[in-house]
Design an enzyme around this catalytic site. Structure first.
Site, PDB file in Angstrom:
ATOM      1  N   GLU A   1       0.850  -1.192   0.000  1.00  0.00           N
ATOM      2  CA  GLU A   1       0.000   0.000   0.000  1.00  0.00           C
ATOM      3  C   GLU A   1       0.885   1.240   0.000  1.00  0.00           C
ATOM      4  O   GLU A   1       1.910   1.302   0.693  1.00  0.00           O
ATOM      5  CB  GLU A   1      -0.866  -0.042   1.265  1.00  0.00           C
ATOM      6  CG  GLU A   1      -1.703   1.171   1.523  1.00  0.00           C
ATOM      7  CD  GLU A   1      -2.371   1.131   2.887  1.00  0.00           C
ATOM      8  OE1 GLU A   1      -3.326   1.903   3.089  1.00  0.00           O
ATOM      9  OE2 GLU A   1      -1.942   0.333   3.749  1.00  0.00           O
TER      10      GLU A   1
ATOM     11  N   LEU B   1       1.446   4.957   1.125  1.00  0.00           N
ATOM     12  CA  LEU B   1       0.977   5.913   2.124  1.00  0.00           C
ATOM     13  C   LEU B   1       1.682   7.249   1.921  1.00  0.00           C
ATOM     14  O   LEU B   1       2.884   7.296   1.634  1.00  0.00           O
ATOM     15  CB  LEU B   1       1.279   5.396   3.538  1.00  0.00           C
ATOM     16  CG  LEU B   1       0.632   4.075   3.949  1.00  0.00           C
ATOM     17  CD1 LEU B   1       1.113   3.667   5.340  1.00  0.00           C
ATOM     18  CD2 LEU B   1      -0.887   4.175   3.917  1.00  0.00           C
TER      19      LEU B   1
ATOM     20  N   ASP C   1      14.145  -2.464  14.287  1.00  0.00           N
ATOM     21  CA  ASP C   1      15.071  -1.630  13.509  1.00  0.00           C
ATOM     22  C   ASP C   1      14.570  -0.190  13.546  1.00  0.00           C
ATOM     23  O   ASP C   1      14.388   0.466  12.525  1.00  0.00           O
ATOM     24  CB  ASP C   1      15.142  -2.152  12.068  1.00  0.00           C
ATOM     25  CG  ASP C   1      16.313  -1.569  11.278  1.00  0.00           C
ATOM     26  OD1 ASP C   1      17.164  -0.872  11.876  1.00  0.00           O
ATOM     27  OD2 ASP C   1      16.370  -1.798  10.058  1.00  0.00           O
TER      28      ASP C   1
END
Length: 300
Positions: free
Chosen positions: A98, A100, A203
């Site tokens: 997706e 964004l 991370d």
């Protein structure tokens, strides 16, 4: 200036088969920011998607990323880019996500919202340290065999593999000698400190944190596992940090236990060793200093 182009026929067919999205006539526009994968925006069917590409052998890395994104999304604390397709052609692995609209954390309110979401993520705790599968920290395999004890997990699944790689690359010397002493002393650091097995991003530097257009905190590029929440906080301070309001809000909500500064150095040693192994000698001096500092503190 970059110019859009179309995907190759094999890639277009594979993407369409995996996602159900029509990619005939799609336009690919390279975007910056990735040092491991090729990253592109894809315009197809009137919508925009985010595409990561790598050699076909990198497919397990993309599969691990899907697993990590799914775990973060299930906690519902953050917005996470939704994986739409993952697979490979004969010569190219792909991960379609997706798209964004994101911006970096900048304001005090950004920091406060991000901190509240991270506390919620870290309150998702499990029985064991580690994860249900191995994954990657950057391009490096990350070992996640479940352990009952945090200190043993930290030594066996985090520091030892990185030190073995560093030695194989010729970075032994003082790093190796002092590191051996350090590994012996690590369990003593956790005699009185027993962290919970929190769900971690793994991370968490500022390049993997953002704010969506509606103000929602966003995480991506995970290296998830269950561990001491201080490991995420430590990593967030390593390469530039997050807004001061983030740290103030997190610590007022769930203060780290005494000894955080020493644990921060220990946990960030893992990431500096990983950068040494991935990017070379430029990180050797920093790794050596961290090992010496820890060895001295833990031998007092």
């Amino acid at each position: 200036m970059t110019h859009p182009h179309t995907p190759g026929e094999r890639l277009a067919r594979a993407l369409e088969a995996a996602s159900g999205i029509a990619f005939a006539g799609a336009r690919l526009n390279p975007v910056g920011g990735g040092c491991i994968n090729r990253t592109l925006e894809v315009a197809a069917g009137g919508r925009t998607y985010f595409l990561k590409l790598n050699d076909a052998a990198a497919l397990p890395m993309f599969e691990a990323e899907v697993d990590g994104l799914t775990a973060l999304a299930a906690c519902d604390a953050f917005r996470v880019p939704r994986p739409l397709a993952c697979g490979a052609t004969d010569d190219e692995a792909f991960l379609l996500l997706e798209h964004l609209q994101l911006r970096p954390l900048a304001s005090a309110e950004d920091g406060r919202r991000f901190a509240a979401a991270l506390v919620e993520l870290h309150r998702d705790t499990g029985e064991h340290f580690g994860w249900t599968r191995n994954n990657y920290i950057g391009a490096t395999p990350q070992h996640n065999a479940p352990h009952d004890g945090w200190a043993r997990f930290l030594v066996e699944c985090r520091l030892v593999p990185q030190l073995q790689m560093a030695r194989a690359k010729g970075y032994a010397g003082a790093l190796g000698r002092d590191a051996d002493k350090l590994l012996e002393r690590i369990p003593a650091l956790f005699l009185d400190y027993r962290p919970r097995a929190s769900l971690l991003h793994g991370d968490l530097w500022n390049g993997n944190a953002a704010i969506a257009a509606d103000g929602t905190p966003v995480l991506f590029d995970p290296a998830v596992y269950r561990g001491d929440r201080d490991a995420d906080l430590a990593m967030s301070e390593l390469f530039g940090g997050l807004p001061a309001s983030f740290y103030a809000t997190y610590r007022s909500t769930w203060p780290p236990a005494e000894g955080y500064e020493l644990r921060k150095t220990l946990y960030n040693l893992y990431h500096i060793l990983n950068h040494l192994n991935l990017f070379g000698r430029g990180y050797l001096g920093q790794a050596e200093r961290m090992v010496r500092t820890l060895a001295v503190e833990l031998n007092r």
